[in-house]
Design an enzyme around this catalytic site. Structure first.
Site, PDB file in Angstrom:
ATOM      1  N   GLU A 163       0.865  -1.176   0.000  1.00  0.00           N
ATOM      2  CA  GLU A 163       0.000   0.000   0.000  1.00  0.00           C
ATOM      3  C   GLU A 163       0.901   1.225   0.000  1.00  0.00           C
ATOM      4  O   GLU A 163       1.621   1.453   0.962  1.00  0.00           O
ATOM      5  CB  GLU A 163      -0.883   0.028   1.252  1.00  0.00           C
ATOM      6  CG  GLU A 163      -1.716  -1.216   1.473  1.00  0.00           C
ATOM      7  CD  GLU A 163      -2.376  -1.211   2.842  1.00  0.00           C
ATOM      8  OE1 GLU A 163      -2.373  -0.153   3.502  1.00  0.00           O
ATOM      9  OE2 GLU A 163      -2.882  -2.266   3.252  1.00  0.00           O
ATOM     10  N   ASP A 403      -5.318 -11.959   5.490  1.00  0.00           N
ATOM     11  CA  ASP A 403      -4.574 -10.712   5.694  1.00  0.00           C
ATOM     12  C   ASP A 403      -3.119 -11.007   6.060  1.00  0.00           C
ATOM     13  O   ASP A 403      -2.746 -12.119   6.401  1.00  0.00           O
ATOM     14  CB  ASP A 403      -5.244  -9.929   6.819  1.00  0.00           C
ATOM     15  CG  ASP A 403      -5.043  -8.431   6.712  1.00  0.00           C
ATOM     16  OD1 ASP A 403      -4.160  -7.991   5.948  1.00  0.00           O
ATOM     17  OD2 ASP A 403      -5.782  -7.685   7.396  1.00  0.00           O
ATOM     18  N   GLU A 451      -6.511  -6.144  -1.572  1.00  0.00           N
ATOM     19  CA  GLU A 451      -6.252  -4.813  -1.013  1.00  0.00           C
ATOM     20  C   GLU A 451      -5.141  -4.187  -1.855  1.00  0.00           C
ATOM     21  O   GLU A 451      -5.368  -3.826  -2.989  1.00  0.00           O
ATOM     22  CB  GLU A 451      -5.890  -4.925   0.464  1.00  0.00           C
ATOM     23  CG  GLU A 451      -5.897  -3.585   1.191  1.00  0.00           C
ATOM     24  CD  GLU A 451      -5.501  -3.728   2.642  1.00  0.00           C
ATOM     25  OE1 GLU A 451      -5.977  -2.918   3.450  1.00  0.00           O
ATOM     26  OE2 GLU A 451      -4.704  -4.628   2.982  1.00  0.00           O
ATOM     27  N   GLU A 457      -9.105   2.621   5.481  1.00  0.00           N
ATOM     28  CA  GLU A 457      -8.567   2.339   6.808  1.00  0.00           C
ATOM     29  C   GLU A 457      -7.542   3.375   7.247  1.00  0.00           C
ATOM     30  O   GLU A 457      -7.358   3.613   8.442  1.00  0.00           O
ATOM     31  CB  GLU A 457      -7.939   0.947   6.846  1.00  0.00           C
ATOM     32  CG  GLU A 457      -6.690   0.800   6.007  1.00  0.00           C
ATOM     33  CD  GLU A 457      -6.029  -0.568   6.187  1.00  0.00           C
ATOM     34  OE1 GLU A 457      -6.513  -1.368   7.007  1.00  0.00           O
ATOM     35  OE2 GLU A 457      -5.024  -0.826   5.495  1.00  0.00           O
TER      36      GLU A 457
END
Length: 657
Positions: A163, A403, A451, A457
């Site tokens: 990310e 995750d 993701e 988030e």
């Protein structure tokens, strides 16, 4: 279309795209190089490519072509869990058999160039110590680079959540000791852009990018196979490598390696609908996919189990989840997720939190037509995946959000395919977090989302407006970069919306920057067969019309049109499901009016639109929005006014329906 391939002694080979505009050239002099031209202009300059094996051989040094083959492909394949029902796959492909037991395969598309190595070794297995993948752009080009700057362990540069915001900088300013993930975007002359990515990553490490010494090229970098790992990372949820096996992959002597890809476009609007991840993948490995159910999820974690106005204490307990199930049933949502906390935080997924009656929750959900998805970490699932998947599937669980992979070495990539196949064997879908898409969602369509994105988030902890990255600019960058690789689980739907002045990071009462309409538009613009409603049922119940509007937007479509857009500035996309069109538009911090072409509607036909747009006071009060009805004539432009950080969404149906 092809030059030089007829003669085995030729030093140069060229394959052109079906429209003739794009060409790939391979030089087989002292080293193997590839280059890409578009309309006679260099997009990628001659760039060395090779594989180094553990016996010291370099597949690419002093290359000799023994045979060449050309084929032209023009076909179409079905994509039932995508933003269109089918994808056209049209390219010219050149395969060069090389002395030394390997081949180089190249595909020239009208909008992209790709190559991959194919091993043809006599040995059953081969150990690859390194790969040289180079993309030379011939100048200090502006780039949009997502750096791996949030490491799970400072000593290991290949472990993080995939990310990243985009550093918009010249290539030469990329720090020499920093890696970027893919896709990465490069600005070319003549207004073109090049997108560097990979395709069909399977049993091989993912490709990172580093800067070349002269700053004019990006070079592949690959995580070594770990020899040992330790429990660590965020909340000790990761397995972080501490030593290396000394190679990047051990694979079959007949392995087909991943594609190295450069897409080249004339206009930003070509990027969100390139279909490259699908075109460069392979057909489903799951014979029957009819059980895979796309849809939306009522989610607990982002809103911190924030239920109010009830006669029980909200939290990770049975009554709270039954409340989420009731909400999902009222809104027609297909799923409820039980995120972190439903099992004890000790690494054992079978040690269920005593406040949770999982059997009762699953049975109650079934009675309401809602299905349950469970959160788990990769570390919890990896060792006994078949038994665990079967046990929870037998209980009635329909999928896992897995995750904290947070790596891309060969061990992880092979494990993902194993988990995907095991989930499919038990008719379970997957949402992969701490991971990015690299083409596996076509052979495993039960991977319904990933993701690999700086999503909602981040508002729980990032102090935006205080030197932090520009989230609203990022929101309208990812459709042109990250989304090209595959679907993204941004998890939109925030109902508390703030200006830069009123925003604050909060874990238990989170909010978003930009307007309410900006959040709603994400459901149309962002790809993902599974999409979450991130806020609490209580927040949605206070705004039932807005919640109903969001819940009514599909997650898979029959057709997609990119109407307008500029990376980092704004985007507008139209998608069709049946006879209904869904149109979404978003902007960055700049207010603007977009004139949307409606040529996707038959000229002169009458349509009825329900529109959710920014309210007149949305610049000051971002929750301000309007839901209005309007009649539209096909072919007539629609004017959309977007507030700073704003959005606009329309549901357009045939008149009288």
């Amino acid at each position: 279309m092809l030059a030089g391939a007829a003669c085995a002694q030729a030093k140069s080979y060229t394959v052109a795209s079906p429209d003739g505009a794009l060409s790939i050239n391979v030089d087989t002099g002292k080293e193997l190089t590839w280059s890409v031209n578009v309309d006679g202009d260099a997009a990628v300059l001659p760039s060395p490519i090779s594989l180094t094996l553990s016996d010291g051989r370099s597949l690419g040094r002093d290359p000799k072509v023994t045979k060449s083959r050309l084929q032209s492909v023009d076909t179409e394949f079905a994509t039932p869990l995508y933003h269109k029902t089918s994808v056209t796959d049209r390219y010219n492909e050149l395969t060069l058999d090389m002395r030394g037991g390997y081949a180089l395969q190249l595909r020239a598309y009208d909008d992209a160039a790709a190559y991959r190595f194919i091993l043809r070794q006599s040995a059953d297995s081969v150990t690859i110590t390194d790969e040289q993948a180079t993309f030379a752009f011939g100048g200090d080009r502006k780039a949009w680079l997502p750096f791996n700057n949030d490491l799970r362990d400072p000593s290991y540069p290949y472990s993080f959540a995939f990310e990243s915001y985009y550093d918009e900088i010249p290539l030469a300013q990329m720090p020499a000791d920093t890696l970027s993930i893919t896709p990465a975007l490069i600005e070319l002359p003549q207004g073109r852009k090049a997108l560097v990515m990979e395709g069909l990553l399977d049993n091989y490490p993912g490709m990172f990018l580093r800067r070349s010494a002269d700053g004019n090229a990006l070079c592949g970098a690959f995580a070594p196979v770990p020899a040992s790992v330790r429990v660590g990372g965020f909340n000790r949820l990761n397995l972080v490598p501490v030593s290396s096996a000394g190679h990047i992959a051990r694979t079959s002597g007949r392995a087909v390696l991943p594609w190295r890809v450069v897409a080249v476009v004339d206009n930003d609007t070509q990027l969100p609908d390139l279909d490259l991840a699908m075109r460069l993948s392979e057909p489903s490995r799951i014979a029957d996919t009819s059980w895979i159910r796309p849809g939306k999820v009522a989610w607990d974690w982002w809103n911190d189990w924030g239920i109010t106005g009830v006669d029980f204490e909200a939290g990770i307990n049975t009554r709270t989840y039954m409340h989420y199930i009731d909400f999902a049933a009222r809104k027609g949502l297909e799923y409820v997720i039980l995120d972190e906390g439903w099992a004890k935080d000790n690494g054992d997924i079978l040690d269920i939190n005593p406040a949770i009656d999982l059997d009762a929750i699953i049975k109650y959900a079934e009675s309401k037509g809602v299905s349950i998805i469970l959160w788990a970490t990769w570390r919890q699932l990896k060792d006994d995946c078949p038994a665990l998947m079967k046990r929870f599937a037998d209980m009635g669980v329909k999928g896992f959000k897995v995750d904290f992979f947070d790596r891309a070495d060969q061990t992880i990539i092979a494990s993902v395919a194993h988990i995907a196949q095991t989930a499919a064997d038990n008719r379970m879908l997957l949402d992969l977090h701490g991971f990015r898409p690299t083409g596996l969602h076509r052979p495993y369509p039960n991977i319904v989302n990933y993701e690999g994105v700086k999503g909602l988030e981040n508002y729980k902890w990032t102090p935006f407006g205080h030197g932090a990255p520009d989230q609203l600019r990022y929101d309208v960058s990812i459709p042109f970069i990250r989304m090209v690789a595959g679907p993204l689980d941004y998890t939109p739907g925030a109902m508390t919306n703030a200006t830069a002045a009123s925003y604050r990071a909060s874990n238990d009462a989170p909010m978003s920057l930009g307007t309410r309409a900006h959040q709603v538009a994400m459901y149309v613009i962002y790809d993902g067969a599974l999409q979450m409603l991130a806020d609490s049922p209580s927040a949605y119940d206070l705004e039932p019309a807005c919640a109903d509007f969001m819940a009514s937007i599909p997650t898979v479509y029959d057709e997609t049109r990119v109407l307008t857009g500029s990376v980092g500035e704004y985007v507008a996309i139209a998608r069709r499901k049946g006879d209904t069109w869904y149109v979404g538009a978003m902007t960055n911090t700049k207010p603007r009016t977009l004139s949307l072409d409606t040529s996707f509607l038959a000229p002169g036909t009458e349509w009825e639109a329900t529109i959710l747009s920014d309210g007149i006071n949305a610049a000051k009060h971002p929750t301000d929005h309007r839901i209005t009805a309007s009649r539209i004539k096909g072919g007539t432009a629609i004017e959309t006014a977007l507030a700073p950080g704003g959005g606009w969404t329309a549901i357009i149906r045939p008149a009288g329906r």
